[in-house]
Design a protein around this motif. Structure first.
Motif, short mmCIF file in Angstrom:
data_model
loop_
_atom_site.label_atom_id
_atom_site.label_comp_id
_atom_site.label_asym_id
_atom_site.label_seq_id
_atom_site.Cartn_x
_atom_site.Cartn_y
_atom_site.Cartn_z
N ARG A 5 2.77 -32.09 22.26
CA ARG A 5 2.78 -30.63 22.20
C ARG A 5 1.43 -30.07 21.82
O ARG A 5 1.12 -28.93 22.08
N ASN A 6 0.62 -30.90 21.14
CA ASN A 6 -0.60 -30.36 20.54
C ASN A 6 -1.80 -30.37 21.46
O ASN A 6 -2.88 -30.00 21.05
N ILE A 7 -1.63 -30.81 22.67
CA ILE A 7 -2.79 -30.86 23.55
C ILE A 7 -3.02 -29.49 24.16
O ILE A 7 -2.23 -29.00 24.95
N SER A 8 -4.11 -28.84 23.73
CA SER A 8 -4.41 -27.54 24.31
C SER A 8 -5.66 -27.68 25.18
O SER A 8 -6.07 -26.73 25.83
N PHE A 9 -6.25 -28.84 25.20
CA PHE A 9 -7.43 -29.09 26.02
C PHE A 9 -7.07 -28.90 27.48
O PHE A 9 -6.11 -29.47 27.97
N GLY A 10 -7.84 -28.07 28.16
CA GLY A 10 -7.55 -27.86 29.58
C GLY A 10 -6.52 -26.78 29.84
O GLY A 10 -6.12 -26.56 30.96
N GLN A 11 -6.09 -26.09 28.77
CA GLN A 11 -5.10 -25.05 28.96
C GLN A 11 -5.80 -23.71 29.17
O GLN A 11 -6.89 -23.49 28.65
N TYR A 12 -5.19 -22.83 29.93
CA TYR A 12 -5.79 -21.52 30.21
C TYR A 12 -5.01 -20.45 29.46
O TYR A 12 -3.78 -20.42 29.52
N ILE A 13 -5.73 -19.60 28.73
CA ILE A 13 -5.09 -18.50 28.02
C ILE A 13 -5.52 -17.19 28.66
O ILE A 13 -6.68 -16.80 28.55
N PRO A 14 -4.61 -16.51 29.34
CA PRO A 14 -5.01 -15.28 30.03
C PRO A 14 -5.31 -14.14 29.04
O PRO A 14 -4.51 -13.88 28.14
N ARG A 15 -6.44 -13.52 29.18
CA ARG A 15 -6.82 -12.36 28.37
C ARG A 15 -7.68 -11.46 29.25
O ARG A 15 -8.19 -11.90 30.28
N GLU A 16 -7.87 -10.22 28.84
CA GLU A 16 -8.80 -9.34 29.55
C GLU A 16 -10.08 -9.27 28.72
O GLU A 16 -10.19 -8.43 27.83
N SER A 17 -11.02 -10.12 28.98
CA SER A 17 -12.24 -10.07 28.18
C SER A 17 -13.46 -10.26 29.07
O SER A 17 -13.34 -10.69 30.22
N LEU A 18 -14.59 -9.97 28.51
CA LEU A 18 -15.85 -10.12 29.22
C LEU A 18 -16.01 -11.55 29.73
O LEU A 18 -16.36 -11.78 30.90
N ILE A 19 -15.69 -12.50 28.85
CA ILE A 19 -15.84 -13.91 29.22
C ILE A 19 -14.89 -14.28 30.34
O ILE A 19 -15.26 -14.97 31.30
N HIS A 20 -13.64 -13.80 30.24
CA HIS A 20 -12.67 -14.13 31.27
C HIS A 20 -13.10 -13.60 32.64
O HIS A 20 -12.84 -14.20 33.66
#
Lengths: 265, 294
Positions: A5-20
């Motif tokens: 459950r703890n593997i967040s490596f490679g996961q995408y978190i959708p946000r509205e940001s400059l970086i995204h």
């Protein structure tokens, strides 16, 4: 099961940001620049600068820092391992003696240095994958690789393979968890025993996992053929990548900082 | 009391951006020898709930007791609990991995370090329970079987650890009607002949209503109805329809007759019951007619 459950490596978190919203090509190239300079820098001060850039990036991306640092957890073991190896294996001024083992000043500095390098390396790539959806990431890679098409690089095929691999990481993780639970219910034990036994205990997980992976691959191939997929030749994109002013500015900024850091430190 | 849940709550990804509450304050008693159907929509928490029965998941808050023992306390041997509560996941045929069916079914007993004879005895017994001929099947590869047979082998591999309770998650999913009926009648036989507590989990009312003694209806992480199927269909038909589960076709038919003004008992489960009920009513009213005329 908590491990999976703890593997967040490679996961995408959708946000509205400059970086995204940056162009994926710019993001990939910037990451590449940071990673190259990571290996050129020889002083801690250089890492401080790169670390600060990444931290600022994380703040701008609005991804919760908890998420970013959770991705570090699986890597922590490797970082500690290299630190220990460096501590004991480097010759130099002896700081502390522990039986036949000795900790040297050079070892300590070297170990911390390498740890910092790994740390920033993972943070950089985590920020890239957390803020870029797999689709735009592979889009970017495909476009970047197409520069090399003239030497016969199959850019589209590579990008497609990466998309599929990325897409199926969570699916296979889920599948692994399900199979583990099923085998535990049948009496399997994954938590005790020596290394030999533990390895043998993996067979009930691995075989069903392979069987299902092959079946999935087969189904996917048929589905793609049914949709008349025929490779990248003449294929158009629904989402066109466009370089905007922001992208150019970001790239110039990151470029200047990394080059300066590499030269100065 | 075999299994007892006290105010069990469970949340996936606790304190994370994707936090979801899967179980809300569930209290439940399951007695030895019951035959239970757990029903609810996809995503209502059925699978999450049953994973609490053998300690695969630990409740976020609340307690789970198996034979009076709090299974999430420190030092409890969960392997012993998992021998008592046999959990069969959805599509159990996907967990097969051995070379022969014998080895597949013997996997559980081997982990209990039983003697060779005892293991063989258990394999024979388990294969018999799912109606597979030992002599024909024992040495075959599990991957050479049909879907329904594979599923029965997977079932046998749980039965061979001799659980006191058997929990089956969607045991009939993706099977043709024949394979489906076969599995269901075997479950019924296992319950009746061996006294094993059975819980069938499904989203399909038609399949389980007929054979279970007690129905648990789940909706959005809560158990909203609990009782014998006849009673639930008679009294709480509206609630079932409201949560979108609906009634078995025969039962719906009876409810519609009732709605048209016929005095009829609506808690029927099978076509045979319905036939009898309707004929009874018709005869009675015919009799009354004759009396009036006469």
């Amino acid at each position: 099961m908590k491990i999976l459950r703890n593997i967040s490596f490679g996961q995408y978190i959708p946000r509205e940001s400059l970086i995204h919203n940056l162009d994926p090509r710019i993001k990939i190239l910037s990451c590449l620049a940071i990673i190259i300079s990571l290996f050129l820098i020889t002083e801690f001060l250089g890492y401080l600068i790169l670390g600060t850039i990444i931290m600022i990036g994380i703040i701008i991306s609005q991804v919760h820092p908890k998420f970013v640092f959770r991705g570090l957890r699986p890597i922590l073991f490797i970082i500690i391992f290299t630190l220990i190896i460096h501590l004991f294996m480097t010759e130099g001024e002896i700081l502390y003696r522990l039986g036949f083992l000795k900790i040297t000043k050079e070892g300590l500095i070297r170990g911390l240095f390498i740890s910092c390098r790994l740390f920033i390396l993972i943070l950089t790539t985590s920020l890239l994958t957390l803020s870029t959806s797999p689709i735009s990431l592979t889009d970017g890679i495909e476009r970047l690789l197409s520069f090399f098409k003239f030497i016969g690089m199959p850019a589209h095929e590579i990008a497609m393979m990466m998309t599929i691999a990325l897409r199926f990481i969570p699916t296979l993780l889920e599948e692994t968890e399900k199979i583990m639970k099923a085998q535990i219910s049948r009496g399997a034990d994954f938590e005790s025993g020596n290394i030999f036994n533990r390895t043998k205990n993996l067979i009930p997980i691995l075989i069903p996992l392979f069987v299902s992976a092959f079946r999935r691959a087969d189904e996917l191939a048929i589905a793609m053929e049914a949709k008349c997929y025929r490779g990248g030749e003449g294929r158009t994109h629904f989402r066109q990548l466009k370089i905007r002013m922001v992208d150019i500015l970001t790239f110039v900024l990151i470029g200047v900082i990394t080059v300066m850091a590499s030269v100065m430190f | 009391m075999f299994i007892c849940l006290e105010n069990v709550n469970f949340t996936y990804n606790l304190h994370m951006p994707f936090e979801t509450k899967a179980l809300k304050d569930i209290s439940l008693n399951i007695n030895e020898g019951e035959f239970i159907g757990l029903i609810g929509h996809t995503g209502c928490g059925k699978t999450t709930l049953i994973q609490h029965f053998n300690g695969l998941l630990e409740p976020t808050s609340g307690k789970v007791y198996v034979e009076g023992l709090d299974i999430n306390e420190r030092g409890v041997n969960l392997r012993l609990i998992r021998q008592k509560v046999g959990l069969v996941f959805q599509y159990p045929e996907n967990q097969l991995f051995e070379e022969t069916i014998f080895q597949e079914v013997a996997f559980g007993p081997k982990k209990l370090s039983l003697s060779e004879d005892k293991i063989e005895k258990r394999v024979r017994e388990a294969l018999k329970m799912v109606d597979l001929d030992y002599n024909l099947y024992a040495e075959r590869s599990p991957f050479s079987l049909s879907g329904g047979e594979m599923r029965r082998v997977a079932l046998a591999s749980i039965l061979s650890i001799r659980p006191k309770m058997l929990v089956l998650d969607e045991p009939t999913a993706n099977l043709d009607p024949q394979g489906r009926n076969k599995i269901l009648s075997e479950m019924k036989a296992i319950h009746d002949n061996f006294g094993i507590t059975v819980i069938l989990v499904s989203h399909n009312m038609e399949i389980i209503a007929e054979i279970v003694d007690r129905l648990l209806v789940m909706h959005r992480g809560e158990i909203i109805l609990d009782g014998p199927p006849r009673e639930i269909f008679e009294k709480y038909a509206d609630d079932l329809i409201k949560v979108g589960l609906g009634l078995p076709q025969v039962t719906r038919c009876m409810h519609e007759l009732r709605a048209k003004g016929k005095e009829i008992y609506t808690g029927v489960l099978t076509v045979e019951d319905a036939e009898k009920e309707i004929l009874d009513r018709v005869r009675k009213s015919n009799k009354q007619l004759k009396i009036k005329k006469g």
